[in-house]
Design a protein around this motif. Structure first.
Motif, PDB file in Angstrom:
ATOM      1  N   SER A  83       0.825  -1.196   0.000  1.00 13.18           N
ATOM      2  CA  SER A  83       0.000   0.000   0.000  1.00 13.18           C
ATOM      3  C   SER A  83       0.866   1.256   0.000  1.00 13.18           C
ATOM      4  O   SER A  83       0.576   2.230  -0.685  1.00 13.18           O
ATOM      5  CB  SER A  83      -0.890   0.013   1.240  1.00 13.18           C
ATOM      6  OG  SER A  83      -1.585  -1.189   1.342  1.00 13.18           O
TER       7      SER A  83
ATOM      8  N   ILE B 251       2.109   1.857  -3.427  1.00 13.63           N
ATOM      9  CA  ILE B 251       1.075   2.385  -4.316  1.00 13.63           C
ATOM     10  C   ILE B 251       0.828   3.862  -4.022  1.00 13.63           C
ATOM     11  O   ILE B 251       0.770   4.694  -4.937  1.00 13.63           O
ATOM     12  CB  ILE B 251      -0.228   1.570  -4.169  1.00 13.63           C
ATOM     13  CG1 ILE B 251       0.005   0.158  -4.714  1.00 13.63           C
ATOM     14  CG2 ILE B 251      -1.387   2.241  -4.901  1.00 13.63           C
ATOM     15  CD1 ILE B 251      -1.098  -0.822  -4.368  1.00 13.63           C
ATOM     16  N   MET B 252       0.750   4.198  -2.759  1.00 12.80           N
ATOM     17  CA  MET B 252       0.486   5.590  -2.399  1.00 12.80           C
ATOM     18  C   MET B 252       1.634   6.498  -2.802  1.00 12.80           C
ATOM     19  O   MET B 252       1.425   7.629  -3.229  1.00 12.80           O
ATOM     20  CB  MET B 252       0.220   5.695  -0.906  1.00 12.80           C
ATOM     21  CG  MET B 252      -1.150   5.167  -0.547  1.00 12.80           C
ATOM     22  SD  MET B 252      -1.520   5.494   1.164  1.00 12.80           S
ATOM     23  CE  MET B 252      -1.890   3.900   1.735  1.00 12.80           C
TER      24      MET B 252
ATOM     25  N   MET C 100       1.093   7.208  -6.328  1.00  8.02           N
ATOM     26  CA  MET C 100      -0.118   7.961  -6.646  1.00  8.02           C
ATOM     27  C   MET C 100       0.123   9.468  -6.601  1.00  8.02           C
ATOM     28  O   MET C 100      -0.592  10.231  -7.258  1.00  8.02           O
ATOM     29  CB  MET C 100      -1.240   7.588  -5.651  1.00  8.02           C
ATOM     30  CG  MET C 100      -1.987   6.323  -6.043  1.00  8.02           C
ATOM     31  SD  MET C 100      -2.927   5.590  -4.678  1.00  8.02           S
ATOM     32  CE  MET C 100      -3.976   6.940  -4.226  1.00  8.02           C
TER      33      MET C 100
ATOM     34  N   TRP D 151      -4.720   3.277 -11.571  1.00  3.08           N
ATOM     35  CA  TRP D 151      -6.115   2.979 -11.275  1.00  3.08           C
ATOM     36  C   TRP D 151      -6.277   1.520 -10.886  1.00  3.08           C
ATOM     37  O   TRP D 151      -6.956   1.165  -9.928  1.00  3.08           O
ATOM     38  CB  TRP D 151      -7.007   3.295 -12.481  1.00  3.08           C
ATOM     39  CG  TRP D 151      -8.441   2.964 -12.210  1.00  3.08           C
ATOM     40  CD1 TRP D 151      -9.343   3.744 -11.568  1.00  3.08           C
ATOM     41  CD2 TRP D 151      -9.116   1.741 -12.548  1.00  3.08           C
ATOM     42  NE1 TRP D 151     -10.551   3.092 -11.459  1.00  3.08           N
ATOM     43  CE2 TRP D 151     -10.441   1.854 -12.067  1.00  3.08           C
ATOM     44  CE3 TRP D 151      -8.735   0.569 -13.206  1.00  3.08           C
ATOM     45  CZ2 TRP D 151     -11.385   0.846 -12.223  1.00  3.08           C
ATOM     46  CZ3 TRP D 151      -9.670  -0.449 -13.357  1.00  3.08           C
ATOM     47  CH2 TRP D 151     -10.987  -0.300 -12.876  1.00  3.08           C
TER      48      TRP D 151
ATOM     49  N   LYS E 135      -4.844   0.741  -7.373  1.00  5.23           N
ATOM     50  CA  LYS E 135      -5.696   1.242  -6.307  1.00  5.23           C
ATOM     51  C   LYS E 135      -6.984   0.410  -6.206  1.00  5.23           C
ATOM     52  O   LYS E 135      -7.386   0.001  -5.124  1.00  5.23           O
ATOM     53  CB  LYS E 135      -6.032   2.715  -6.566  1.00  5.23           C
ATOM     54  CG  LYS E 135      -6.878   3.324  -5.472  1.00  5.23           C
ATOM     55  CD  LYS E 135      -7.207   4.775  -5.736  1.00  5.23           C
ATOM     56  CE  LYS E 135      -8.351   5.231  -4.839  1.00  5.23           C
ATOM     57  NZ  LYS E 135      -8.779   6.598  -5.106  1.00  5.23           N
TER      58      LYS E 135
ATOM     59  N   LEU F  27      -5.972   5.642   1.728  1.00  6.37           N
ATOM     60  CA  LEU F  27      -5.909   5.431   0.292  1.00  6.37           C
ATOM     61  C   LEU F  27      -6.963   6.215  -0.478  1.00  6.37           C
ATOM     62  O   LEU F  27      -6.770   6.547  -1.642  1.00  6.37           O
ATOM     63  CB  LEU F  27      -6.098   3.924   0.027  1.00  6.37           C
ATOM     64  CG  LEU F  27      -5.775   3.350  -1.335  1.00  6.37           C
ATOM     65  CD1 LEU F  27      -4.295   3.568  -1.655  1.00  6.37           C
ATOM     66  CD2 LEU F  27      -6.081   1.858  -1.360  1.00  6.37           C
ATOM     67  N   GLN F  28      -8.081   6.483   0.170  1.00  5.34           N
ATOM     68  CA  GLN F  28      -9.162   7.137  -0.540  1.00  5.34           C
ATOM     69  C   GLN F  28      -9.940   8.062   0.401  1.00  5.34           C
ATOM     70  O   GLN F  28      -9.855   7.929   1.619  1.00  5.34           O
ATOM     71  CB  GLN F  28     -10.098   6.082  -1.168  1.00  5.34           C
ATOM     72  CG  GLN F  28     -10.604   5.025  -0.204  1.00  5.34           C
ATOM     73  CD  GLN F  28     -11.804   5.488   0.584  1.00  5.34           C
ATOM     74  OE1 GLN F  28     -12.787   5.961   0.030  1.00  5.34           O
ATOM     75  NE2 GLN F  28     -11.720   5.402   1.915  1.00  5.34           N
TER      76      GLN F  28
END
Length: 887
Positions: free
Chosen positions: A587, A590-591, A594, A674, A677, A702-703
């Motif tokens: 995670s 990924i972040m 992003m 995309w 996530k 994350l969101q």
RNA sequence: GGAGAUAUAGCUCAGCUGGGAGAGCAUCUGCUUGACGUGUAGAGGGUCGUAGGUUCGAGUCCUAUUGUCUCCACCA
């Protein structure tokens, strides 16, 4: 976007998140809301832990399983109620309070009933909170606003209601029966509370003189000589030829001079002991039965504290073992002791205080079980009630079929006092929820209430409906009852499950739940039960402190099938912790990629093969998980998310996607982000019931759209996310990558040494798959360049090869390769293929197989055979080339 | 005495309705690549307790047998 720490640190976030859930009232279920919004209810009753208890591994497993089911159903949109509460645990609490009083120099009797009960309530208030707070730490999403206690007003009212109803129906009666008596706790205890322990004792053979026949004796054998004071007969087997002429004669009972008959009863085993049994109806369950059959006198020879009660005799007032010694000595002096034989036998022990129980005849209250057991048996047979795993249904049936009347009175103060009132004027017994004003028989108005309280299980048996407001017809009862799943260990099927079922059926006409999910015991690493006396217990709170609640929960659920015991290993906790850390870092990665902007929605047609593959994978995972959850296969479910997250998502997809992420200009970068996530969120949701804390923490970082994962929706299979072709294609790529890695390892090629990779296949479609995948080879670090071609033009003969289905891979690092080694490898590969081919052709040439196996299976085998044939051809070509090279 | 469970890799265990033996740990061998060494790539290791049977096909179903464990009932 927030930056995450390098390692996952559970202690920093668990408490904060739990408080957030409490504040938002996510755990709260509401009948009116559920109805209004058209949700279906899903209800689980928490087995109420003892107020005096401390969290142990048993609770941890039990509550983790319930929490998983509740969180899953809640995410699926059910109005999910997990009803918590605590149990007053009559004996256990009373014993502890008495101990505490003792340490203060106070005796229970001195305080009096009310004073003592006050101390019990103090104890309850002090400790109830402790166990509840410990359940918080596990992450339990129970509806704490609905917290109940078996002795609170509502539950107590339900108890009185049931008692009165059963009494009026004739199912509750008072009677003198033989019961297990604990001389230390001074109360009757149920059969289930008695444990049997093998002890080394003796068999005392004693002669009882026959009246009127000088020098003639009957030899009996006993393990408890002191009970002879209460003998009222000697029994022999009616079929025993040795003793035919004895039947009907009279014996003189030594030490007392009482005359007792010799009777014949089937119960006596001819082969055991002397074949003559002394019958003491007041102090042995079997003798009691014999006594009732033959109308024998029942002479009680013991006080409640197990001192001998035999007025006028020298043994009166002696402690039971002291009396035993004295009696044996006296018999020996009288010459009536024939012999003493060492003998191991089972002794009943009270499971709470370890005192040897004494069977005694006492007036007690009983529940007649015969009629109520029938519907409970039927519920299982009709499938209305189901056990998971099924085999425990047999245990349940077995118990019910042999059920005996249930002794429900206890000579304790802490508990529900029996609502029976004795008229002081005429002795009539009146049973009512409140003390009556006038006696229905004589009109008197003086009553004495029964001193006894009810067995703890009497109130827990009503738990599924008493907590919902029964006997009132509340909206909760109407909406949430019957409940759905009961989760418990196999050790309390008899104590509790059975009693809940027949009580539910009797009082509400419905089984209180449709499924009983059984789990095993958590044992120590050597397979022993965790126990206080062994000191081998692992404290769940210690595990949580060190590794986090999620790691504990995962450890308890991994590789475990319903009903099976498991062993606790710290190494397994570490593995769980490592998994948490793995997701944490995925995670984090990924972040980091992003950046700060939002992740744009990528249309499905802009996704690459790899994106579609992983999306398709997580999609079918959702389906798989749902199926396993619905089958209560929680261990398998967890294994599936674990494999997906670690292998497919981290080891393959993230690695595949890195190059695209690092290239800011790459036109598929957004699609990759995309996909990362989206897939991560799906996986987090699927994992959330098992590991609620870490999934919530990541989800919220994350969101921004949703405020909590625990009230987000459970993933469902979507047809548009299903990409069968891409799944196959990526499998081909993976096969190729693995084949190359294997070859290189086998050849001892250092990773730093890069080499060209040729993919050769006559099938253009095959090459097309690889056309998109050059990036993988580069990213995986061992391909300097990837060449796709339909033949071997330009490839050196001594290039090393790897054969996969549909293509051959070549790497021309001739100078690194030992030709002999390569030959060996190919020979080995050839042997493997030969075996596979033999298997396939063996099956396919079997006429009966071709005739009887399903079409799909036959085709599958044919395809495999074809694939192996092609691979074999390639290997043979390679071998031939090497032979030429060498010669 | 009655009932049930279990026997699979060195250890602990998965393997759901029969269709090419799996995981974690441990062992061995590589890897300082920009999420993670709480990581990564690979290797070795099992005639699925034994004997029969059903089936085209059995770790999976049936029977018997052996070992281990548990529960129930308990012999005076």
């Amino acid at each position: 976007m927030k930056e995450l720490e390098k390692n996952y640190n559970p202690s920093q976030i668990e408490e904060k998140l739990y408080q957030k859930w409490l504040d938002h009232k996510y755990f709260h279920a509401d009948a009116a809301r559920g109805k209004k919004e058209g949700r279906k209810p899903f209800t689980v009753m928490m087995p109420p832990p003892n107020v005096t208890g401390q969290l142990h591994m048993g609770h941890a497993v039990d509550n983790t399983m319930q929490d998983i089911l509740i969180r899953y159903k809640r995410m699926q949109g059910y109005e999910a109620l997990w009803q918590p509460g605590t149990d007053h645990a009559a004996i256990s609490t009373e014993v502890k309070v008495i101990d505490k009083l003792k340490s203060e120099g106070i005796d229970k009797q001195d305080l009096g009933r009310d004073g003592f009960l006050e101390r019990c309530w103090d104890w309850k208030r002090e400790y109830e909170n402790r166990i509840v707070k410990q359940l918080y730490k596990l992450g339990s999403s129970a509806d704490w606003d609905r917290m109940r206690f078996t002795m609170d007003e509502g539950c107590s009212d339900a108890v009185l209601e049931v008692f009165v109803k059963l009494y009026e129906k004739g199912y509750i009666y008072k009677g003198s029966r033989i019961i297990n008596w604990c001389p230390v706790c001074r109360t009757s205890i149920s059969d289930a509370e008695v444990v049997h322990e093998e002890q080394n004792g003796f068999f005392w053979h004693i002669n009882y003189p026959v009246v009127g026949e000088e020098g003639c004796f009957v030899e009996i054998a006993t393990t408890r000589p002191e009970t002879m004071l209460g003998d009222t007969a000697v029994a022999v087997n009616p079929e025993d030829p040795r003793y035919q002429k004895l039947i009907g004669k009279t014996l003189e009972l030594p030490l007392t001079g009482r005359q007792i008959p010799v009777i014949a009863d089937e119960y006596v085993d001819k082969e055991f002991g002397t074949g003559c049994v002394k019958i003491t109806p007041a102090h042995d369950p079997n003798d009691f039965e014999v006594g009732r059959r033959h109308g024998l006198e029942e002479i009680c020879i013991m006080h409640d504290d197990a001192r001998i009660d035999c007025p006028g005799s020298k043994y009166d007032g002696m402690e039971r073992y002291e009396a035993r010694k004295a009696i044996v000595e006296d018999l020996e002096k009288m010459g009536l002791l024939v012999k003493v034989v060492p003998h191991a036998h089972n002794v009943g022990i009270h499971d709470r205080c370890k005192t040897t129980v004494e069977p005694m005849i006492k007036p007690q209250w009983f529940v007649k079980m015969e009629e109520m057991a029938q519907p409970a048996i039927q519920a299982l047979q009709s499938g209305e009630l189901k056990f998971v795993p099924e085999s425990f249904g047999k245990t349940y049936l077995h118990w019910l079929e042999g059920i005996r009347d249930w002794c429900i009175s206890r000579q304790l103060w802490w508990g529900h006092r029996i609502p029976a009132y004795y008229c002081q004027d005429c002795g009539e017994i009146l049973v009512a929820k409140n003390m009556p004003d006038t006696c229905t028989k004589c009109g008197g108005s003086h009553f004495r209430r029964d001193e006894d309280t009810l067995d703890t299980w009497f109130s827990s048996a009503l738990w599924p409906f008493s907590t919902l407001g029964w006997p009132e017809n509340t909206k909760e009862l109407e909406y949430f009852y019957p409940t759905d799943v009961l989760v418990t260990g196999y050790d309390i099927i008899f104590f509790w499950v059975v009693r809940m079922v027949f009580s539910g059926l009797e009082q509400t006409g419905k089984t209180p739940f449709h499924t009983v999910l059984i789990h095993g015991l958590v044992r120590d690493s050597q397979g022993r039960k965790m126990s206080k006396s062994l000191g081998n217990g692992i404290d769940p709170l210690e595990v949580i402190d060190k590794y986090g609640a999620d790691a504990l929960r995962m450890t308890l659920m991994t590789g475990n099938a319903p009903g099976n015991d498991m062993r606790f290993y710290w190494e397994r906790v570490e593995n769980s912790r490592n998994f948490a850390n793995k997701i944490w870092n995925a995670s984090r990665f990924i972040m980091m990629n992003m950046g700060n902007g939002p992740v744009e929605e990528a249309p499905l047609n802009r996704l690459t093969m790899a994106d579609k593959w992983i999306l398709s994978k997580v999609n079918s995972l959702a389906k798989d998980m749902t199926e396993n959850m619905d089958k209560y296969e929680l261990g398998i479910g967890l294994q599936k998310v674990y494999d997906f997250v670690w292998e497919e998502f981290c080891d393959w997809y993230i690695e595949m996607v890195k190059a695209r992420l690092w290239d800011e200009k790459n036109e598929t970068r957004k699609a990759a982000l995309w996909t990362l996530k989206t897939v991560l969120i799906q996986a987090l949701k699927l994992l959330h019931p098992y590991m609620p804390f870490i999934t919530e923490e990541i989800f919220c970082n994350l969101q921004d759209e949703e405020e909590s994962i625990m009230v987000s929706s459970w993933p469902v299979f979507k047809q548009e996310w299903s990409f069968a072709r891409e799944e196959r294609e990526v499998e081909t790529i993976k096969e190729a990558v693995r084949a190359i890695r294997n070859v290189r390892t086998a050849m001892n090629v250092p990773p730093s040494r890069k080499a060209k990779v040729y993919v050769v296949s006559e099938d253009q479609k095959m090459l097309d798959i690889f056309a998109h995948s050059k990036v993988f080879f580069a990213m995986l670090g061992f391909a300097s360049q990837v060449c796709l071609q339909q033949d071997k033009a330009g490839i050196d003969d001594d290039a090393v090869s790897a054969v996969i289905s549909g293509a051959t891979l070549y790497m021309p690092f001739a100078e690194l390769v030992d030709i002999a080694k390569e030959r060996d490898r190919l020979v080995k590969e050839k042997e493997r293929l030969e075996k596979e081919l033999a298997r396939a052709s063996g099956m396919l040439s079997n006429e009966r197989f071709v005739a009887k196996a399903p079409e799909s299976k036959i085709n599958e085998e044919k395809e495999k055979q074809e694939k192996y044939r092609q691979m074999m051809a390639q290997v043979e070509v390679r071998l031939a080339q090497l032979e030429r090279k060498q010669s």
